[in-house]
Design a protein around this motif. Structure first.
Motif, short mmCIF file in Angstrom:
data_model
loop_
_atom_site.label_atom_id
_atom_site.label_comp_id
_atom_site.label_asym_id
_atom_site.label_seq_id
_atom_site.Cartn_x
_atom_site.Cartn_y
_atom_site.Cartn_z
N THR A 1 -4.21 -4.85 -4.40
CA THR A 1 -3.41 -6.06 -4.56
C THR A 1 -2.90 -6.65 -3.25
O THR A 1 -2.54 -7.84 -3.21
N GLN B 1 2.23 -13.47 2.08
CA GLN B 1 2.67 -14.44 1.07
C GLN B 1 4.14 -14.78 1.23
O GLN B 1 4.54 -15.93 1.09
N MET C 1 -7.14 -9.16 0.64
CA MET C 1 -5.96 -9.61 -0.09
C MET C 1 -4.85 -10.01 0.87
O MET C 1 -4.63 -9.36 1.90
N ASN C 2 -4.16 -11.08 0.53
CA ASN C 2 -3.02 -11.51 1.35
C ASN C 2 -1.82 -10.63 1.02
O ASN C 2 -1.38 -10.58 -0.13
N TYR D 1 1.91 -8.91 0.50
CA TYR D 1 3.23 -9.41 0.09
C TYR D 1 4.16 -8.22 -0.05
O TYR D 1 3.74 -7.09 -0.28
N THR E 1 5.59 -11.61 -8.30
CA THR E 1 4.60 -12.10 -7.35
C THR E 1 3.20 -11.73 -7.82
O THR E 1 2.95 -10.57 -8.20
N GLN E 2 2.32 -12.70 -7.78
CA GLN E 2 0.94 -12.46 -8.18
C GLN E 2 0.07 -12.23 -6.94
O GLN E 2 0.21 -12.95 -5.95
N PRO E 3 -0.81 -11.22 -6.97
CA PRO E 3 -1.70 -10.97 -5.83
C PRO E 3 -2.57 -12.20 -5.55
O PRO E 3 -2.98 -12.91 -6.48
N ARG E 4 -2.83 -12.42 -4.26
CA ARG E 4 -3.68 -13.55 -3.88
C ARG E 4 -4.74 -13.07 -2.90
O ARG E 4 -4.45 -12.31 -1.98
N SER E 5 -5.93 -13.59 -3.11
CA SER E 5 -7.05 -13.19 -2.27
C SER E 5 -7.19 -14.14 -1.09
O SER E 5 -6.97 -15.35 -1.21
#
Length: 959
Positions: free
Chosen positions: A650, A781, A839-840, A842, A858-862
């Motif tokens: 994540t 993030q 993955m970015n 956070y 918080t949602q994982p971001r690629s």
């Protein structure tokens, strides 16, 4: 004349209402009841101005009716705010104010006719210059400037009185020489240039102003005197060439002062970027901007703001206090009053009966009006800070006394006024001899010669031989009625100029208090916002496993202070929260959520926010696991470096450690710690750019495999040294590996092989893959990292590219790369573990309401697919070989398959040990990045530390 004085009385009575009202509001905020006793100050002040009005009725019945009421209103607001911000100085300031009003009346009694000044102009000039330069020799330095002379227990600023004498001198000099100064004998590029002899006064004033800047460190007085002189010179002569030359000299002097004088450089640097050092050199201006931002449109209300946080607010920054507590409307009203003062003063000049009176009124008006522009422009960051006071309003005796002397002289000039139809007395004798024959000079000026008129007529008989009446008289466009018309036009230009200056101030104030206010209030180090939140229970910051890192504890006075139950655990991630120094880290990033500011994230919060109900702050749950964090910090104990642990799936930060760290409860000590101290605010995990060493070979290998440039079984020569691009690339310790596969070269960390490989890949492709892994991006993030660096591929030589592929930044004439943060290395290795998806990272997992319910997650971001899944599989195998049979064996964990890559980064005198890795091999959940500085000194390898961290992380995850 009586109608003028009646108008003045009516305006004084009208001005009394806002003065009394403002002081009443202040009294109420102190908790006192309104009575004649508590309102004695505004009532007494009105009585003093009423007495002055009666005196003006007899001493100057024809004076302008608006000047005295404007001064009363400014003085009333000023004494109210001095009492508000510095009660201990209020009584002495009030006594000086009464003395200044009395001095104004005395001046009117003594100065019955301004034309008498002409006789003593050089005396006044000498006195003015003496007062101006006296502090150079016997002055006392205060607040960085040498402006004060201390006599007994009193201090005076001679420069405040010097401006009065110098204006009188300049008025007398210009009145006598205006026609000569208005004549230009040569023309250059269409610009009429006066003779050097006539430019000499300009050069002398310029030199004196430079002396003030150099020896008295007083930028404000120098700019003020110089501007007054230029304005008077322009009004007197109408020659724009003087103004242009004057500004050219100002530019030359300013450039020289900036280049050679440290205090001038400091003033300009603070002006350009006060936020570069908001707790040091920029503190005063930053606090001023914060106060103005808090004021908004209508202000906080007198007594309800925080202007006392501004150092010396009662003097230089009194306008900031007014702007905060009276808002944009109140601040603009004050500026409008100064604009009105300028207009009425210049109107007085236009009505003056003589050139001397006109020039006196012009210079004295400029002395007040431009000084107001300088100080308000300085505290609102329109111009550099100059350190002058705000006339009639700032605390200080010298300024107040001098300002009221100026008012008296303006009233006298207005009383003598006869209107614009009056002729001006010229350079010579305007009553030229009757019947004299006029000759025309080469420049079109008529000249009346003495001999031509000396024919024995009665009109000439009064002139004694050799007297000044015998010198030639000039008839120029500046003479007679035409001269009065020309002067009126130039004064009209001056009125428009001052109106424009104050309009610009109001526009700038609007920008700060309306459009920029929110940005200033949301700055993490805004101690005003922090103090206002002191009575709101700030939310807690907790770890993913429920350990409290920061919380608010209520004090006896009802305020809350920040407490850290687990000491400085995760200090760099959590950040500090200080009333003086602001906030950093999560404390700063999540400030609005933590402080209970208006929050519309839930229906309940939205309703409370709209109703204006203050509510406790929400809490923040981090992704950090306290058990992994403690293991990381213990591993770094006594060393310098950083450790980052991510959830490879994540990008959630599981541990974020930097050493040395600091005590969250001793921010001042951390800020004052030296470079060699074991205390540091510097976050090496996210802000330090390191040489990645052989850990960068992960990206080089991924680029080769994913682009089809090479395969793991391809073979390469690996001698101890090889020339690539006409320069040597060497293996560690010059080891000769012979001919080996790319897989073995990765395990043995062969620089020579990866130098060859990088050139096969090409600079463009290598940089492209580095960027895909996160290079060139400020990762995070909800936090920010320094962007890791790769060079511009178009400027890389073969040799530079070879070393870049091996992880060593070399090269000249451009930014060398690669350079990486430990956070970037963690993202890189996590991408390998996550099937090629970067993955970015956070650090904030959830926002919790005061009741503990989840408000936001918080949602994982690629960041994108750094490489294909099949390439990632090959990379995993290669990295497993490093730990199981290569240079990374120290990272092994019993019973767990660990994959990784070691690196040694040369940094000059020392070397760093680097490791990146992930585990478990089959289903990775943990990615680690370790950077240990000075490996050659302590001998602790990053791989061995990785083993400890991975074991702790897997145990915390229950694996």
């Amino acid at each position: 004349m009586s109608s003028r004085r009646n108008t003045e009385l009516f305006l004084l009575i009208a001005a009394a209402f806002p003065v009394v009202l403002l002081y009443s509001l202040f009294v109420i905020t102190t908790g006192a009841a309104l009575s004649f006793q508590t309102l004695a100050v505004p009532i007494g002040l009105f009585a003093a101005f009423a007495a002055a009005h009666i005196a003006v009725r007899f001493l100057a019945p024809g004076a302008d009716p608006a000047i005295l009421p404007v001064v009363f209103l400014l003085s009333g607001i000023g004494i109210t705010f001095v009492t508000r911000v510095r009660p201990s100085l209020a009584m002495s300031q009030l006594m000086i104010l009464f003395a200044a009003i009395a001095l104004m009346v005395v001046t009117l009694v003594l100065v019955k006719n301004l034309d008498a000044v002409k006789k003593y102009k050089y005396t006044f000039g000498a006195i003015g210059i003496m007062l101006l330069i006296l502090p150079m020799f016997i002055g006392t330095e205060m607040y960085g400037s040498k402006l004060w002379i201390i006599i007994g227990g009193f201090s005076i600023q001679p420069g405040e009185f010097a401006k009065v004498f110098i204006v009188l001198f300049l008025a007398g000099y210009l009145a006598e020489n205006r026609e000569l100064l208005s004549i230009s004998n040569r023309e250059i590029l269409g610009l009429k240039i006066p003779r050097f002899k006539l430019l000499l006064p300009l050069l002398v004033v310029w030199g004196i102003c430079l002396l003030i800047v150099v020896f008295e460190r007083d930028l404000g007085s120098a700019v003020l005197f110089y501007t007054i002189f230029l304005l008077m010179l322009y009004v007197a002569t109408g020659r724009i060439s003087y103004v242009i030359i004057g500004f050219m000299l100002l530019a030359v002097g300013g450039l020289g002062a900036y280049k050679f004088l440290g205090h001038v450089q400091t003033r300009f640097q603070i002006w350009l970027d006060p936020f570069a050092d908001p707790s040091g050199s920029g503190y005063q201006l930053v606090q001023s901007l914060f106060s103005l931002a808090d004021g908004g449109l209508v202000g906080t209300g007198i007594g309800k703001g925080m202007p006392t946080l501004i150092p010396v607010v009662e003097s230089d920054f009194i306008f900031s206090a007014i702007g905060e507590e009276m808002g944009l409307l109140g601040g603009a009203a004050v500026l409008f009053l100064f604009m009105l003062f300028a207009v009425r003063g210049l109107t007085t000049a236009a009505r003056a009966k003589s050139d001397l009176a006109a020039f006196c009124a012009t210079g004295l008006t400029a002395a007040i009006s431009f000084q107001a522009f300088l100080i308000v422009g300085g505290v609102t960051r329109l111009v550099p800070l100059t350190g002058v006071t705000l006339p009639f309003m700032s605390q200080g005796g010298s300024s107040l006394l001098a300002s009221f002397i100026i008012v008296a002289l303006l009233l006298r000039a207005g009383d003598e006024a006869t209107g614009r139809e009056a002729e001006l007395a010229g350079t010579g004798i305007m009553a030229a001899q009757a019947g004299a024959r006029a000759q025309v000079s080469s420049v079109g000026t008529r000249i009346f010669g003495g001999r031509a008129g000396a024919t024995g007529s009665a009109s000439a008989s009064h002139a004694r031989p050799g007297s000044r009446l015998q010198r030639r008289t000039l008839d120029t466009p500046e003479s007679g009625v035409l001269g009065r018309v020309a002067l009126a036009k130039r004064l009209t230009v001056a009125v428009f100029a001052f109106t424009a200056l104050f309009a610009i101030l109001i526009g700038n104030l609007t920008y700060i208090q309306v459009f920029k206010a929110k940005d200033y209030q949301n700055m993490s180090f805004n101690n005003h916002s922090i103090l206002k939140a002191a009575y709101v229970k700030r939310g807690s910051i907790i770890t993913s496993d429920g350990v409290t890192l920061a919380e608010s504890v209520q004090q006896e006075d009802g305020t809350f202070t920040r407490s850290h139950p687990n000491g400085s655990l995760a200090a760099q991630a959590v950040g500090y929260y200080s009333n003086r120094y602001g906030a950093t880290g999560v404390e700063a990033r999540m400030n609005e959520t933590l402080t209970g500011a208006k929050d519309y994230s839930s229906w309940a919060n939205a309703v409370n926010s709209l109703a204006g109900i203050t509510q406790p702050g929400n809490s923040v749950k981090l992704t950090i696991d306290s058990r992994i964090q403690k293991a990381a910090e213990q591993a770094l104990s006594g060393m310098k470096g950083a450790i980052v642990v991510l959830d490879s799936r994540t990008g959630a930060v599981l541990a974020w450690a930097s050493a040395p760290t600091y005590n969250l409860d001793d921010i001042e000590g951390a800020l004052n710690a030296g470079e060699d101290s074991n205390v540091s605010l510097y976050d090496r995990a996210t802000q330090a750019l390191y040489t990645p060493g052989s850990t960068f070979k992960v990206i080089t290998l991924a680029a080769a495999l994913d682009s089809g440039t090479a395969g793991l079984t391809d073979t390469f020569r690996s001698p101890g040294s090889m020339e690539i691009g006409n320069a040597e690339v060497t293996n560690i310790k010059g080891t000769d590996h012979g001919t080996i596969s790319l897989n073995k070269a990765f395990a043995y960390s062969s620089n020579v092989v990866f130098g060859q490989l990088a050139n096969k890949i090409g600079a463009d492709t290598l940089v492209q893959y580095a960027n895909a892994f996160g290079y060139g991006t400020e990762l995070g993030q909800d936090f920010s990292t320094a962007a890791s660096i790769m060079p511009d591929p178009s400027v890389m030589t073969e040799w530079e590219l070879a070393w870049a592929g091996a992880g060593q930044p070399v090269g000249q004439g451009h930014v060398a790369g690669p350079q990486t943060t430990p956070m970037q290395n963690a993202v890189m290795v996590a991408a390998v573990a996550n099937n090629g998806i970067a993955m970015n990272p956070y650090v904030v997992a959830q926002t919790l309401s005061p009741e503990g319910t989840v408000i936001k997650s918080t949602q994982p971001r690629s960041l994108g697919q750094a490489m294909s899944a099949s390439t990632a599989t090959q990379m995993k195998d290669a990295m497993l070989g490093v730990v199981e049979g290569g240079s990374g064996s120290a990272a092994a964990v019993a019973g767990v398959k660990v994959a990784g890559k070691t690196g040694t980064a040369e940094t000059g005198a020392h070397s760093n040990s680097v490791f990146v890795g992930f585990a478990p091999f089959d289903t990775p959940t943990v990615a680690v990045s370790i950077m240990l500085e000075d490996y050659d000194v302590h001998g602790v390898s990053a791989a061995s530390v990785a083993s400890t961290i991975i074991r702790a992380a897997l145990e915390a995850q229950g694996l």
